[in-house]
Design a protein around this motif. Sequence first.
Motif, mmCIF file in Angstrom:
data_model
loop_
_atom_site.group_PDB
_atom_site.id
_atom_site.type_symbol
_atom_site.label_atom_id
_atom_site.label_comp_id
_atom_site.label_asym_id
_atom_site.label_seq_id
_atom_site.Cartn_x
_atom_site.Cartn_y
_atom_site.Cartn_z
ATOM 1 N N PHE A 1 44.473 41.816 42.430
ATOM 2 C CA PHE A 1 43.672 42.809 41.835
ATOM 3 C C PHE A 1 42.841 42.174 40.612
ATOM 4 O O PHE A 1 41.656 42.470 40.411
ATOM 5 N N ASP A 2 43.339 41.273 39.875
ATOM 6 C CA ASP A 2 42.615 40.618 38.739
ATOM 7 C C ASP A 2 41.654 39.871 39.391
ATOM 8 O O ASP A 2 40.243 39.763 38.800
ATOM 9 N N VAL A 3 41.858 39.134 40.373
ATOM 10 C CA VAL A 3 40.661 38.448 41.139
ATOM 11 C C VAL A 3 39.614 39.401 41.564
ATOM 12 O O VAL A 3 38.431 38.923 41.449
ATOM 13 N N THR A 4 39.903 40.376 42.274
ATOM 14 C CA THR A 4 39.062 41.358 42.470
ATOM 15 C C THR A 4 38.212 41.939 41.305
ATOM 16 O O THR A 4 36.679 42.038 41.417
ATOM 17 N N LEU A 5 38.887 42.184 40.108
ATOM 18 C CA LEU A 5 38.028 42.563 39.076
ATOM 19 C C LEU A 5 36.957 41.490 38.550
ATOM 20 O O LEU A 5 35.763 41.880 38.168
ATOM 21 N N VAL A 6 37.562 40.405 38.527
ATOM 22 C CA VAL A 6 36.587 39.172 38.025
ATOM 23 C C VAL A 6 35.408 39.051 38.942
ATOM 24 O O VAL A 6 34.282 38.936 38.475
ATOM 25 N N THR A 7 35.633 38.926 40.387
ATOM 26 C CA THR A 7 34.657 38.776 41.204
ATOM 27 C C THR A 7 33.839 40.103 41.104
ATOM 28 O O THR A 7 32.412 39.865 41.197
ATOM 29 N N LEU A 8 34.027 41.506 41.045
ATOM 30 C CA LEU A 8 33.284 42.427 40.774
ATOM 31 C C LEU A 8 32.546 42.368 39.540
ATOM 32 O O LEU A 8 31.099 42.435 39.600
ATOM 33 N N ALA A 9 33.108 41.789 38.534
ATOM 34 C CA ALA A 9 32.121 41.765 37.289
ATOM 35 C C ALA A 9 31.373 40.636 37.293
ATOM 36 O O ALA A 9 30.067 40.839 36.910
ATOM 37 N N VAL A 10 31.443 39.551 38.218
ATOM 38 C CA VAL A 10 30.391 38.404 38.252
ATOM 39 C C VAL A 10 29.261 39.083 38.908
ATOM 40 O O VAL A 10 27.855 38.961 38.823
#
Length: 223
Positions: A165-174
């Motif tokens: 979930f955290d990795v997905t959020l960071v990827t989406l933010a980028v």
Amino acid sequence: MEMKDVFKRYLVFVIGLYFLAAGIVLIVRSALGTTPISSVNYVLSLNSPLSLGTCTFLINMLLIMGQFWLIRKNNTKQDTIEILLQLPFSLIFSAFIDFNMALTSDLHPDNYGMSIALLLTGCMIQSIGVVLELKPKVAMMSAEAFVKYASRRYNKEFGKFKVCFDVTLVTLAVILSLLLSQCIEGVREGSLIAACITGYIVSFLNQKIMTRKTLYKLLPALK
């Protein structure tokens, strides 16, 4: 449980939300990125007239709707109450973020060392908030609750799903940052540092400093 004890539990939870918000804001002010859970919110706030608190509230509303979708085939009254309870606390948390953003508007680190110090201070304060948020066992914030229901729905371990979930959020933010501003904003080395050390700090505080025994002396209602 008496109403007085219930009030104390919720009071501790709200105090935890304040520390959590203050920690996130200090990490943002370090200019080294933000926490994974706030990365999308921060990118949206940088590229819109909306405040960080407002963006946080809107994302939390999406997460709450996502939780209702996740439990649609196995909906209990307790689940519904737990999810609806997130609404007022999401509003309070978002207000705390905007309050602390205003309070620290003049806080700009002069060098990289000060940025690191601010980042570490933010991680510590955020960790205190997490412990105070968890101890009363009265509610969950939207992100953690979403992971809880998603891991239950797909029969996955909470910890592993939280990482995804955290990795997905960071990827989406980028991706959002690149689309909206043609550069990467809000995700830097501080994001990685915060992601790596916060869990360890929370564990240390929970087991060694802010134990239930210690908190019992201050608030017997937490028994």
